[in-house]
Design a protein around this motif. Structure first.
Motif, PDB file in Angstrom:
ATOM      1  N   ALA A   1     -10.425 -13.887  -2.155  1.00 24.25           N
ATOM      2  CA  ALA A   1     -10.152 -15.098  -2.935  1.00 24.25           C
ATOM      3  C   ALA A   1     -11.459 -15.674  -3.470  1.00 24.25           C
ATOM      4  N   PHE A   2     -11.445 -16.066  -4.749  1.00 28.38           N
ATOM      5  CA  PHE A   2     -12.628 -16.623  -5.383  1.00 28.38           C
ATOM      6  C   PHE A   2     -12.272 -17.929  -6.090  1.00 28.38           C
ATOM      7  N   ALA A   3     -13.140 -18.916  -5.918  1.00 25.59           N
ATOM      8  CA  ALA A   3     -12.982 -20.190  -6.616  1.00 25.59           C
ATOM      9  C   ALA A   3     -13.658 -20.113  -7.976  1.00 25.59           C
ATOM     10  N   MET A   4     -13.087 -20.837  -8.945  1.00 27.10           N
ATOM     11  CA  MET A   4     -13.664 -20.995 -10.283  1.00 27.10           C
ATOM     12  C   MET A   4     -13.712 -22.495 -10.548  1.00 27.10           C
ATOM     13  N   LEU A   5     -14.882 -23.109 -10.282  1.00 20.86           N
ATOM     14  CA  LEU A   5     -14.983 -24.571 -10.250  1.00 20.86           C
ATOM     15  C   LEU A   5     -15.817 -25.115 -11.409  1.00 20.86           C
ATOM     16  N   PRO A   6     -15.528 -26.342 -11.826  1.00 21.54           N
ATOM     17  CA  PRO A   6     -16.316 -26.958 -12.899  1.00 21.54           C
ATOM     18  C   PRO A   6     -17.634 -27.537 -12.417  1.00 21.54           C
TER      19      PRO A   6
END
Length: 210
Positions: free
Chosen positions: A53-58
């Motif tokens: 699982a990978f986060a894609m954050l601002p």
């Protein structure tokens, strides 16, 4: 008269400082909405790495930061995903995690026809709490287990699709657009503040195939 002018100037300065401090505090407490993807290493890679699982954050996030995920088909929020790495660049995603190039582009939101709402900061995440054993809603064409929307850990959603977090409410809108080459799709989540002014938060999650 001079003393009065000095007092007025001092009050003005104090008022400006208080306003700036309030604005800074509001900025630091604003909820963070992001995207996430569930991926695995490229076909044929040994040893295989699955269900990463990978986060894609601002914005940047520290190890241990917690998020909930949205099971869109079940209209349910589940906690938690936990940041477990430093920020990951493209080379680490390719060499350390052995991800195919199209999925690296997905995580960085590159290669789409439109300008992304933000340049994603990518992190590995671990499943924790209820999410560790959660079974996603099983329906035809359901794919929330492959990725979607990240929410603050205290978030909830009601039957009307309103997200509530930190005392604020956001109307959630969802749109999925097939890529021009029909080799994947781009999901867009728009969260519009309810009952107050402010720009909506927009999260994009690409799903390329290879």
């Amino acid at each position: 008269m001079l003393g009065r002018n000095i007092t007025q100037a001092l009050l003005l300065a104090l008022g400006l400082a208080a306003a700036l401090d309030a604005a800074a505090q509001a900025a630091t407490t604003a909820p963070v909405f992001g995207g996430w993807r569930n991926l695995h290493s490229a076909n044929g890679i040994e040893p295989a790495q699955d269900d990463l699982a990978f986060a894609m954050l601002p914005t940047t996030a520290a190890k241990g930061t917690r998020f909930s995920i949205l099971d869109r088909e079940a209209n349910r929020v589940v906690c938690c995903m936990v940041i477990s790495s430093e920020r990951l660049q493209a080379d680490a995603l390719e060499t350390q995690y052995k991800l195919p190039g199209v999925w690296v582009s997905d995580l960085l939101n590159e290669g789409t026809d439109t300008t992304p709402p933000y340049a994603p900061r990518v992190y590995e995440m671990k499943r924790d709490g209820a999410l560790a054993s959660y079974v996603f809603h099983d329906a035809v064409e359901a794919y929330s287990d492959l990725g979607g929307l990240l929410l603050p850990p205290d978030a909830s959603i009601d039957a009307t699709g309103t997200i509530k977090t930190g005392g604020a409410a956001y109307r959630l809108q969802f749109q999925s657009t097939t890529f021009a080459d029909e080799d994947g799709a781009l999901d867009r989540f728009t969260l519009r503040p309810v009952g107050k002014a402010g720009a909506p938060a927009i999260v994009e999650v690409p799903y390329a195939t290879y």
